[in-house]
Design a protein around this motif. Structure first.
Motif, PDB file in Angstrom:
ATOM      1  N   VAL A 151     -49.831  40.681  -8.559  1.00  0.00           N
ATOM      2  CA  VAL A 151     -48.407  41.031  -8.571  1.00  0.00           C
ATOM      3  C   VAL A 151     -47.699  40.229  -9.674  1.00  0.00           C
ATOM      4  N   VAL A 152     -47.993  38.927  -9.719  1.00  0.00           N
ATOM      5  CA  VAL A 152     -47.327  38.056 -10.708  1.00  0.00           C
ATOM      6  C   VAL A 152     -47.839  38.358 -12.116  1.00  0.00           C
ATOM      7  N   TYR A 153     -49.164  38.307 -12.289  1.00  0.00           N
ATOM      8  CA  TYR A 153     -49.724  38.540 -13.628  1.00  0.00           C
ATOM      9  C   TYR A 153     -49.379  39.942 -14.127  1.00  0.00           C
ATOM     10  N   GLY A 154     -49.517  40.906 -13.229  1.00  0.00           N
ATOM     11  CA  GLY A 154     -49.284  42.293 -13.611  1.00  0.00           C
ATOM     12  C   GLY A 154     -47.861  42.526 -14.089  1.00  0.00           C
ATOM     13  N   TRP A 155     -46.918  41.830 -13.462  1.00  0.00           N
ATOM     14  CA  TRP A 155     -45.515  42.009 -13.859  1.00  0.00           C
ATOM     15  C   TRP A 155     -45.355  41.754 -15.347  1.00  0.00           C
ATOM     16  N   TYR A 166     -52.126  43.681 -27.171  1.00  0.00           N
ATOM     17  CA  TYR A 166     -51.247  42.659 -26.625  1.00  0.00           C
ATOM     18  C   TYR A 166     -51.540  42.475 -25.142  1.00  0.00           C
ATOM     19  N   LEU A 167     -51.635  43.596 -24.459  1.00  0.00           N
ATOM     20  CA  LEU A 167     -51.909  43.560 -23.030  1.00  0.00           C
ATOM     21  C   LEU A 167     -53.251  42.887 -22.768  1.00  0.00           C
ATOM     22  N   ALA A 168     -54.254  43.273 -23.549  1.00  0.00           N
ATOM     23  CA  ALA A 168     -55.592  42.723 -23.349  1.00  0.00           C
ATOM     24  C   ALA A 168     -55.588  41.207 -23.559  1.00  0.00           C
ATOM     25  N   MET A 169     -54.896  40.751 -24.605  1.00  0.00           N
ATOM     26  CA  MET A 169     -54.829  39.318 -24.876  1.00  0.00           C
ATOM     27  C   MET A 169     -54.146  38.583 -23.739  1.00  0.00           C
ATOM     28  N   LEU A 170     -53.094  39.199 -23.217  1.00  0.00           N
ATOM     29  CA  LEU A 170     -52.343  38.548 -22.152  1.00  0.00           C
ATOM     30  C   LEU A 170     -53.195  38.422 -20.884  1.00  0.00           C
ATOM     31  N   THR A 171     -53.958  39.475 -20.568  1.00  0.00           N
ATOM     32  CA  THR A 171     -54.809  39.401 -19.384  1.00  0.00           C
ATOM     33  C   THR A 171     -55.817  38.265 -19.541  1.00  0.00           C
ATOM     34  N   LEU A 172     -56.324  38.125 -20.764  1.00  0.00           N
ATOM     35  CA  LEU A 172     -57.287  37.048 -20.987  1.00  0.00           C
ATOM     36  C   LEU A 172     -56.625  35.689 -20.804  1.00  0.00           C
ATOM     37  N   ALA A 173     -55.414  35.564 -21.317  1.00  0.00           N
ATOM     38  CA  ALA A 173     -54.718  34.287 -21.193  1.00  0.00           C
ATOM     39  C   ALA A 173     -54.497  33.941 -19.714  1.00  0.00           C
ATOM     40  N   PHE A 174     -54.128  34.936 -18.914  1.00  0.00           N
ATOM     41  CA  PHE A 174     -53.922  34.691 -17.484  1.00  0.00           C
ATOM     42  C   PHE A 174     -55.223  34.276 -16.806  1.00  0.00           C
ATOM     43  N   ALA A 175     -56.307  34.933 -17.205  1.00  0.00           N
ATOM     44  CA  ALA A 175     -57.592  34.588 -16.598  1.00  0.00           C
ATOM     45  C   ALA A 175     -57.957  33.145 -16.940  1.00  0.00           C
ATOM     46  N   GLN A 176     -57.688  32.764 -18.187  1.00  0.00           N
ATOM     47  CA  GLN A 176     -58.019  31.404 -18.608  1.00  0.00           C
ATOM     48  C   GLN A 176     -57.162  30.387 -17.835  1.00  0.00           C
ATOM     49  N   ILE A 177     -55.892  30.771 -17.616  1.00  0.00           N
ATOM     50  CA  ILE A 177     -55.009  29.896 -16.841  1.00  0.00           C
ATOM     51  C   ILE A 177     -55.544  29.744 -15.410  1.00  0.00           C
ATOM     52  N   SER A 178     -55.966  30.852 -14.823  1.00  0.00           N
ATOM     53  CA  SER A 178     -56.513  30.796 -13.463  1.00  0.00           C
ATOM     54  C   SER A 178     -57.749  29.905 -13.423  1.00  0.00           C
ATOM     55  N   TRP A 179     -58.582  30.066 -14.441  1.00  0.00           N
ATOM     56  CA  TRP A 179     -59.807  29.265 -14.504  1.00  0.00           C
ATOM     57  C   TRP A 179     -59.451  27.782 -14.568  1.00  0.00           C
ATOM     58  N   SER A 180     -58.455  27.465 -15.416  1.00  0.00           N
ATOM     59  CA  SER A 180     -58.090  26.058 -15.565  1.00  0.00           C
ATOM     60  C   SER A 180     -57.553  25.483 -14.262  1.00  0.00           C
ATOM     61  N   ALA A 186     -55.279  30.656 -28.635  1.00  0.00           N
ATOM     62  CA  ALA A 186     -54.888  31.419 -29.823  1.00  0.00           C
ATOM     63  C   ALA A 186     -54.257  32.751 -29.415  1.00  0.00           C
ATOM     64  N   PHE A 187     -54.778  33.354 -28.349  1.00  0.00           N
ATOM     65  CA  PHE A 187     -54.177  34.608 -27.878  1.00  0.00           C
ATOM     66  C   PHE A 187     -52.746  34.367 -27.407  1.00  0.00           C
ATOM     67  N   VAL A 188     -52.554  33.277 -26.667  1.00  0.00           N
ATOM     68  CA  VAL A 188     -51.199  32.979 -26.197  1.00  0.00           C
ATOM     69  C   VAL A 188     -50.266  32.773 -27.385  1.00  0.00           C
ATOM     70  N   VAL A 189     -50.725  32.005 -28.371  1.00  0.00           N
ATOM     71  CA  VAL A 189     -49.896  31.758 -29.556  1.00  0.00           C
ATOM     72  C   VAL A 189     -49.571  33.079 -30.251  1.00  0.00           C
ATOM     73  N   THR A 190     -50.581  33.936 -30.380  1.00  0.00           N
ATOM     74  CA  THR A 190     -50.365  35.193 -31.075  1.00  0.00           C
ATOM     75  C   THR A 190     -49.407  36.092 -30.311  1.00  0.00           C
ATOM     76  N   VAL A 191     -49.558  36.135 -29.004  1.00  0.00           N
ATOM     77  CA  VAL A 191     -48.663  36.969 -28.203  1.00  0.00           C
ATOM     78  C   VAL A 191     -47.232  36.420 -28.275  1.00  0.00           C
ATOM     79  N   VAL A 192     -47.101  35.102 -28.185  1.00  0.00           N
ATOM     80  CA  VAL A 192     -45.764  34.503 -28.234  1.00  0.00           C
ATOM     81  C   VAL A 192     -45.155  34.644 -29.626  1.00  0.00           C
ATOM     82  N   GLY A 193     -45.954  34.425 -30.664  1.00  0.00           N
ATOM     83  CA  GLY A 193     -45.415  34.460 -32.021  1.00  0.00           C
ATOM     84  C   GLY A 193     -45.212  35.861 -32.547  1.00  0.00           C
ATOM     85  N   GLY A 194     -46.018  36.795 -32.074  1.00  0.00           N
ATOM     86  CA  GLY A 194     -45.934  38.161 -32.579  1.00  0.00           C
ATOM     87  C   GLY A 194     -47.139  38.436 -33.447  1.00  0.00           C
TER      88      GLY A 194
END
Lengths: 613, 248, 233
Positions: A401-405, A414-428, A231-239
């Motif tokens: 380096v990659v995520y931070g970019w 927005y930033l907080a949601m994105l960090t969470l999405a990256f963490a979830q991706i790493s976990w997966s 949902a965070f990814v969708v929200t960040v992508v959709g606005g």
């Protein structure tokens, strides 16, 4: 790829998109009005799914039973949202944003254990939709009629929501409150009731999203965090705050994932999500249909100035800590090793979220990746343990380096949601890449070299390395680099106007903090002898947040103290009860409600009240 | 005298609404030019196209003959432009001196160091600037606790730290008491004339405008409707009709 | 109509108001004058409940309001017009007015869209325009119209002339006089003495959170040293 399979995957994706849209729309609506990022929105979705399962069992597997169950489950989840709003959130609308987040995360913990107690740990597979389980033939292939119905649900809900917001007084009030809720109150509107109604609608949407999925996916206890990340990814992508944007993004991501799965690249789904998000964020930083967030109108409380640490007290504590294994037992030494690892983890998180003002919900990504990197360099690459331990942080740093970019392109929620999405991706990635990471089992046999095999020896090494890490971070805070970060947090506008390339500094800070978290993770992995995916999990990230907030984000030593208290407390609870998550959650809620200004703020307010006038 | 800032044919539209249309003017070294007009006349839009916050649809902005149209605020600072903001923007958790030192460090390109201690260098330079704007006695207080008028002075010191050729001041006296207003602009005018800095400012307080500006440009609905010496502008019937009213 | 007695208020940890007392009678326009940071705005916000009063008493139309949340105060018929306008930029003119709508009340003039468009003809010509696309002057008029939709008995105006072009300030004075003719009480805080002289019946001067003067505009005009000392004019 034939045309037929193309169409089938498209339809599959659209069916999945509907539920994703419902959750994201609810999240976005609630955030718009209350300014609270409801971490527990995935939990509400999960409740919807479990609720629908039980209600169908009770009402019977008939079309009437099924649809009543879906509607009732959605309404019940709406009511659960009302309870959350009235009991917890209403008390903390004036608290700092981070405390509100902490509270909603505590709710996640409580709901997870409630679901565990009510439905047990096994996955529950729901029935197929009665009356709609027959396949409809499209281009020679069968598609469940239910899926086609789901495709219609998304646009219908979008249209209804649009009518509600654009054509009713309630809608005008909601949109007005989204911009300036204080003003709405001053015009005679009862905010508390408005907020409660918004929470009801938002929660019911999440519940409906979950309930509708019952014929398509089993109810499981991991859904809460995986759904919130999606949902965070969708929200960040959709606005953020755009219903249309949430719909577009849900369709885009749902369809893209369906194509990956449909063509046998199910592991690519994460990469695809990642790529979509990256492309959108570069082209439109506030999402497809989002707008740049208006500057917040409340006069932000400015953080107090930060003083450098005094040398002698720090040295005294260090000596004291070093002496403990000489008098304590094995258990104390092991606990202390955990504490120093988490202290470095918490200090590195504090580095970016405190002085640099970039809140991360996903800091465990670097901790966990550091841990896995250490274990893999040691086991798979065959490096000596010492070398693996020291190289691992740099692997975590590379990910930073990659995520931070991406992350430094955004700010605030927005930033907080994105960090969470990256963490979830790493976990997966860690969870799914069986061949490399051994999936859910984790890696075992990650033991230190002989000279470090004694618990006290390893502890001293951990204390030394973590101490060096903390010293570097603290030193950096008082360098010109650290001052740029603080300046950028206070006023990005002014920083740009005096010629500072703020983003570059923030990126560097991200990498430095990620590397240090990686060091903490790598030391942690070798101290345990094994490493599991939970070290990359969102729960691990929020542990870090709790440590920092407990100790006080506005102090330098707070994160260290917070890490110590939290680690000890969790250890204690985990040995006492199976429902330690709920116990921890309730404790966090208690702290948040009793000290709505934060521990430090609460004590300062008490002091001000008792001080002679 | 050649112009420090030269603006020509500036256009900007937002979603079909023309906010700024064909605006042109120039400011010379040591000169104070006031940009005035009703709310929504395009002053802020115009200002933001000069400081790099907004990119114009068309038109040219030149700094000492060099085209700076569409450059970032960062790049424009490096070319020697200082700014103060309508709503003050300072680093609230840093002390007044540290704020000015940030600007000085940036000007000197000394911000990249990770392990040296901030604040040891450029201290005398910062204090000299604070002395100029009358803020030396508050150098150790955090900006977050300062009175509004004092923040405006800190902003001025930060702008001067860049040794600017051009100073952009967006409503420099908004939210200040009448006497403070004139005092602040007098200070800015004195420093600008002494150091040959060109100053462009927007302002609603006509006492400040008519007492401090060398020349005035009046905007209405995105267009320049008048320009010239204060006395000429004051006497202009168009300006009276759309902006000044009968009171002046 | 509105009486404030010994009001204290904090902003964060800073003690801003130190025992403010003032009064606005029915049908009166009262100005609260003072320098920037003197506590004018905080006083208005404390009366409205936006900054919770720490001590003291506020009564409005016979009822204690100093412990009520802002929406309850607004529903008693006290209207609030904020500084910096704060209109809802995404909402149209009509929707902005809708948010302000409250039921008609006894003892206060009743307003609807048509009546407001007579008072502010400009707004009537842009009913569907989003608030964000209006000029500053038009926005200021919309803020007042929005508050009037609540049919208030008394209106608090926070620095209505700040940041407006001189000609809009004149229009503003005009509308405030129109409100007085309708029988509304008005309490406004201002730095602009000239503006207050054009509209107010009485004035208070506030400095460092305390009232230093209360009297008629004529008394204030006669007292040069007072104006010199507290208003730096």
């Amino acid at each position: 790829m034939t045309f037929a399979s193309f169409v089938i995957q498209l339809l599959n994706g659209l069916a999945a998109a509907s539920s994703l849209f419902l959750v994201s729309a609810g999240l976005s609506l609630i955030f718009g009005v209350t300014r609270i990022v409801n971490f527990a929105h995935g939990s509400l979705y999960m409740l919807g799914l479990y609720g629908a399962y039980s209600l169908i069992e009770a009402l019977g597997r008939t079309p009437l039973g099924f649809w009543s169950a879906v509607v009732l489950a959605a309404l019940a989840v709406g009511l659960a949202g009302v309870v959350i709003e009235v009991v917890v959130l209403r008390r903390i609308y004036r608290s700092p944003e981070l405390f509100q987040l902490l509270a909603t995360f505590a709710i996640v913990l409580v709901i997870k254990d409630v679901a565990l107690a009510a439905w047990g740990p096994e996955d529950l597979v729901g029935p197929r939709a009665p009356g709609l389980s027959f396949p409809i033939e499209i281009l020679g292939r069968g598609i469940p009629a239910y899926d086609l119905m789901l495709i219609v649900v998304g646009p219908v809900v979008l249209a209804l929501m649009w009518l509600l917001l654009a054509r009713t007084r309630w809608g005008a009030l909601v949109r007005a409150a989204t911009q300036d809720r204080e003003m709405v109150g001053a015009l005679g509107v009862d905010q508390a009731r408005l907020f409660t109604s918004v929470f009801f609608v938002g929660a019911a949407l999440a519940g409906l999203g979950g309930a509708l999925q019952i014929p398509r996916e089993p109810a499981t206890l991991d859904l809460d965090l995986s759904v919130i990340a999606d949902a965070f990814v969708v929200t960040v992508v959709g606005g953020l705050g755009s219903l249309g944007g949430a719909f577009l993004a849900a369709v885009l991501i749902g369809v893209a994932k369906a194509f990956c799965i449909g063509f046998g690249f199910s592991k690519l789904t994460l990469v695809v999500e990642f790529v979509i998000m990256g492309v959108v964020l570069v082209l439109r930083p506030y999402g497809l249909l989002g707008k740049a967030p208006a500057t917040p109108r409340a006069i932000g409380e400015t953080p107090p100035p930060l003083g450098p640490p005094r040398r002698w007290p720090v040295a005294a504590w260090l000596v004291l800590f070093a002496l403990v294994p000489l008098v304590g037992d094995r258990y104390v030494t092991v606990l202390l090793t955990d504490i120093v690892c988490f202290a470095l983890f918490a200090v590195s998180l504090h580095f970016i979220m405190g002085p640099a003002g970039m809140v991360s919900f996903g800091h465990a990504a670097y901790f966990g990746l550091g841990a896995y990197a250490g274990a893999l360099l040691f086991k798979k690459a065959g490096l000596p343990m010492e070398l693996a331990l020291v190289l691992a942080p740099f692997v975590a740093g590379l990910f930073a380096v990659v995520y931070g970019w991406f992350c430094v392109r955004l700010s605030g929620v927005y930033l907080a949601m994105l960090t969470l999405a990256f963490a979830q991706i790493s976990w997966s990635i860690v969870f799914q890449w069986d061949e490399l990471t051994a999936g859910s089992n984790g890696l075992v046999g990650v033991w230190p070299s002989a000279w470090l095999s004694g618990k006290p020896a390893y502890y001293w090494m951990a204390l030394a390395l973590c101490g060096i890490g903390i010293a570097i971070l603290w030193r950096a805070l008082f360098s010109p680099f650290g001052y740029v970060l603080r300046a950028g947090r206070d006023s990005p506008l002014r920083a740009e106007a005096i010629g500072i390339d703020l983003r570059a500094y923030q990126w560097a800070a991200f990498v430095l903090a990620g590397t240090m978290a990686g060091l903490a993770g790598s030391i942690f992995a070798f101290s345990k002898g094994s490493i599991a995916p939970s070290s990359v999990s969102i729960a691990q990230s929020t542990d870090g947040l709790v440590m920092v907030l407990l100790g006080g984000v506005e102090t330098l030593t707070g994160p260290v103290v917070g890490a110590a208290i939290f680690t000890w407390l969790r250890d204690l609870l985990a040995r006492e009860t199976d429902f330690w998550r709920a116990a921890l959650g309730l404790m966090i809620l208690l702290i948040v409600v009793v000290f709505p200004q934060g521990l430090v703020g609460g004590l300062a307010a008490l002091y001000a009240r008792w001080r002679p006038a | 005298m050649t112009a420090v800032l030269q603006v020509d044919g500036l256009h900007k539209a937002f979603g079909g609404v023309r906010a700024v249309e064909d605006v042109a003017f120039a400011v010379s070294a040591g000169e104070l030019l006031a940009l005035i007009g009703p709310n929504g006349a395009g002053k802020s839009t115009c200002f933001n196209m000069l400081n790099g916050q907004l990119e114009p649809d068309s038109g040219v902005v030149e700094l000492e003959g060099r085209d700076i149209t569409g450059m970032s605020p960062r790049a424009i600072w490096r070319l020697g432009v200082g700014r103060t903001f309508q709503i003050t923007a300072t680093f609230a958790s840093l002390s007044v001196r540290e704020n000015v030192q940030m600007a000085l460090y940036s000007h000197a390109g000394k911000l990249r160091s990770l392990l040296s201690r901030f604040g040891t260098a450029l201290r005398t330079e910062a204090d000299a600037l604070l002395d100029q704007v009358g803020m030396l006695d508050q150098a150790d207080r955090p900006c977050g606790v300062l009175a509004y008028g004092d923040l405006k002075r800190v902003e001025l010191a930060m702008a001067l730290a860049n040794q600017p050729r051009l100073l952009l001041m967006d409503e420099p006296t908004a939210g200040m008491a009448p006497r403070e207003r004139v005092a602040l602009m007098e200070l800015a005018a004195r420093l600008a004339r002494a150091q040959k800095i060109a100053v462009l400012f927007t302002e609603h307080d006509m006492d400040v405008v008519f007492s401090q500006a060398d020349r005035i440009v009046v905007l209405d609905r995105g267009r320049v409707i008048a320009g010239g010496l204060p006395a000429e502008v004051r006497a202009n019937p168009d300006v009276q009709a759309v902006y000044l009213g009968s009171g002046h | 109509m509105l009486r404030v007695t010994d009001l204290h208020a904090f902003y964060g940890l800073a003690h801003i108001l130190h025992g403010v007392s003032l009064e606005a009678k029915a049908g009166e326009v009262v100005a609260l004058l003072g320098r920037n940071g003197a506590g004018k705005s905080t006083a208005i916000k404390a009366i409205m409940g936006l900054v919770p009063p720490a001590r003291g008493e506020v009564t409005f139309a016979g009822a204690r309001i100093d412990r009520l949340p802002p929406y309850r105060i607004a529903r008693l018929g006290l209207g609030y017009v904020p500084e910096e306008r704060r209109i809802f930029t995404e909402l149209s003119v009509m929707e902005n007015l809708e948010v302000g709508r409250q039921p008609a009340r006894q003892g206060a003039p009743t307003w609807d869209e048509d009546k407001l468009f007579k008072l502010f003809p400009n707004l009537g010509r842009m009913r569907e325009r989003p608030g964000g696309r209006m000029s500053g002057g038009e926005q200021q008029m919309l803020t007042i119209a929005r508050t009037l939709m609540g049919n208030p008995k008394c209106v608090l105006l926070d620095e209505p002339s700040e940041g407006l072009a001189p000609i809009i300030v004149q229009e503003m004075a005009h509308s405030i006089r129109a409100l007085k003719r309708e029988g509304l009480s008005v309490l406004l805080c201002e730095q602009n003495l000239r503006f207050c002289e054009a509209i107010a019946d009485r004035a208070y001067i506030i400095e460092k959170g305390q009232i230093r003067f209360g009297g008629t505009m004529a008394e204030l005009a006669a007292n040069t040293s007072l104006r010199e000392q507290y208003l730096s004019v």
